[in-house]
Design a protein around this motif. Sequence first.
Motif, mmCIF file in Angstrom:
data_model
loop_
_atom_site.group_PDB
_atom_site.id
_atom_site.type_symbol
_atom_site.label_atom_id
_atom_site.label_comp_id
_atom_site.label_asym_id
_atom_site.label_seq_id
_atom_site.Cartn_x
_atom_site.Cartn_y
_atom_site.Cartn_z
ATOM 1 N N GLY A 185 8.182 3.375 6.373
ATOM 2 C CA GLY A 185 7.580 4.485 5.639
ATOM 3 C C GLY A 185 6.123 4.307 5.284
ATOM 4 N N TYR A 186 5.513 3.217 5.682
ATOM 5 C CA TYR A 186 4.092 3.024 5.386
ATOM 6 C C TYR A 186 3.276 3.379 6.631
ATOM 7 N N ALA A 187 2.456 4.422 6.526
ATOM 8 C CA ALA A 187 1.678 4.882 7.675
ATOM 9 C C ALA A 187 0.493 3.955 7.928
ATOM 10 N N ASP A 188 -0.127 3.497 6.871
ATOM 11 C CA ASP A 188 -1.354 2.696 6.989
ATOM 12 C C ASP A 188 -1.317 1.622 5.888
ATOM 13 N N GLY A 190 2.535 -7.651 -1.951
ATOM 14 C CA GLY A 190 3.021 -6.286 -2.081
ATOM 15 C C GLY A 190 2.393 -5.388 -1.042
ATOM 16 N N VAL A 191 2.832 -4.151 -0.999
ATOM 17 C CA VAL A 191 2.296 -3.207 -0.010
ATOM 18 C C VAL A 191 2.105 -1.829 -0.638
ATOM 19 N N VAL A 192 1.060 -1.162 -0.205
ATOM 20 C CA VAL A 192 0.788 0.209 -0.636
ATOM 21 C C VAL A 192 0.133 0.918 0.543
ATOM 22 N N ASP A 193 0.393 2.201 0.675
ATOM 23 C CA ASP A 193 -0.273 2.929 1.756
ATOM 24 C C ASP A 193 -1.750 3.129 1.409
ATOM 25 N N ALA A 194 -2.608 2.988 2.422
ATOM 26 C CA ALA A 194 -4.042 3.198 2.201
ATOM 27 C C ALA A 194 -4.259 4.584 1.598
ATOM 28 N N GLY A 195 -5.075 4.640 0.577
ATOM 29 C CA GLY A 195 -5.323 5.895 -0.113
ATOM 30 C C GLY A 195 -4.402 6.132 -1.290
#
Lengths: 337, 337
Positions: B48-51, B156-161
């Motif tokens: 589910g993480y595009a970028d 951790g991870v987060v989508d750019a933006g």
Amino acid sequence: MTYRDAGVDLDAADRLVERIRPAVTSTWGRLVVGGFGGFAAGIKLPPGYADPVLMMTTDGVGTKAEVARRAGMIEGLGYDLVAMCVDDLAAVGARPLALTDYLAVGQLDPDRLEPLVRSIAAACSEAGVALLGGETAEHPGVMEPDEFDLAAAALGVVDAGEEVTGEGIGAGDAVIGVASPNLRSNGFSLVRTAVVDRLGLDAELPGTGRTVAEAVLAPSVIYAPAVLEALLRIPIAGLAHITGGGIAGNLVRVLPEGVMAAIDTATWTPPAVFDAVAEVGGISHDEMFRTFNMGIGFVTVTARRHAERVIASFGASGHEAWQIGEIELGPRSVRLV
Amino acid sequence: MTYRDAGVDLDAADRLVERIRPAVTSTWGRLVVGGFGGFAAGIKLPPGYADPVLMMTTDGVGTKAEVARRAGMIEGLGYDLVAMCVDDLAAVGARPLALTDYLAVGQLDPDRLEPLVRSIAAACSEAGVALLGGETAEHPGVMEPDEFDLAAAALGVVDAGEEVTGEGIGAGDAVIGVASPNLRSNGFSLVRTAVVDRLGLDAELPGTGRTVAEAVLAPSVIYAPAVLEALLRIPIAGLAHITGGGIAGNLVRVLPEGVMAAIDTATWTPPAVFDAVAEVGGISHDEMFRTFNMGIGFVTVTARRHAERVIASFGASGHEAWQIGEIELGPRSVRLV
């Protein structure tokens, strides 16, 4: 009563953060996202990974920090710290991307700690990793004012299926050693007790032409870039970082059941520092090989037909490498002869 | 002379590793790749993480470890350690994925350290992160046999933006505090000097109905799952983890230029432990607010129209939250009134 009365100076912490900002951000390539001084910093994956596996590892420099503190020679510790972490990543075939450091100190003196963080940043640049963050923790009353401990964690990436696990190691494979000119960052409690406490730091360490401090504190070589360069071109079945113990204890971790590694220790002469530590400390040959890298800091296992290319690849990256043994059928073990 | 004579017992290290294996691997969900005991372990990104932007952070429990050691109550420290790291990730909007721990000890006693690693693993499970690896370093002669220090790094991870940076914070926004029932893992050098050294550990801490040890060592709340749950549903402009200092020093880190946060400290009553620490230690109101969380462990900033939903979301996750102030035009600062 104030936090400062209790020995914790948040202003000094802020000053240190400002002073290390240029060195830290100099390690940030274009994949790094976000600013300096936030709760966390980020990095994007490099392109080209179809099914990325993120690898993490953590390690410290051990009591090499204590010897360095006593000698007043802390500038090499950044290389030890970064090598300990990124070379563990290289040992599973992962490309190191980023690192965070953890520094515990008795008293946070920006003048004393800035060179340490600078050396971590310099080593990160050499290893090609971004120094994404860090923590400097002041532990007054628990640590002596100038005492410190240094650890780090590193993040790397490898494509799924491309991890180097040792699974494919088979009889007949060549075992290739990569040279370590010094102790790296292991065995320092023994070095301290057996050598430093006996000779002091300023005496010549016999046979090395250097003082005890210079000989034992020489910074670790960073293997990761050379390992990844070799992996790009040559099929490699197994990798071992010689860390936290000797060749046998580390190499056995990647051997599958049913094979043994026969290492011929006559194929090299350990650097003079190892002989000197053994002699001054009265340490047996076996104990030396159990505790120290003995001049081999990294090991690769590959089919015999690729051995010369692996050796040449490390040579082109500036690391001496040679065949130190081979894989035979037998109970999972490492035999040093 | 041997490594063991020098105080380092590699066999004890191996025994500890075997004993903690079930607890560590119990934190591994199906995204974890590879086995236990290698040079590094890996995890795949959740779908589910595009970028994706990978975020790293590192922290320790500070000298809460020293108070816990003296009290013989170390089982809560895993929650402190994990909270310190994953809540820093949550503060930038990142989902925590994995953690590595670093444990430095004077003497590696598996019986004493196993409960500590178990508590780290339990806290990792609560936070939804995989305990991917760790290092236990024996520092004989530098640390007392039963002394230890505890740090960790988290990924951790987060989508750019989608990073929460505070950039969008504007005048009129609501500042919402999330309750902390205790000291978390900050200010312990002051607690030690001002309270523990005066009253001892077994005396009652006035007004708390608990001993000093129980009151000050209560484990940290882990906010990350609740923060991520709120972020999924509600637009949030800024987040601050109250760590390494007080509300003002942390909240200001995420304020853009041109706005100030006005915090009304009359909107809550700090838990009794804070009053007791101030009174026993003779610590001023200002110094208490500079050093401790004072009952607010996490802060969110959101448009006023979303405030009630944010409060309800934290409530549904089991955390009391309420509006503690608002954003006004002014020089970038936090004002406590």
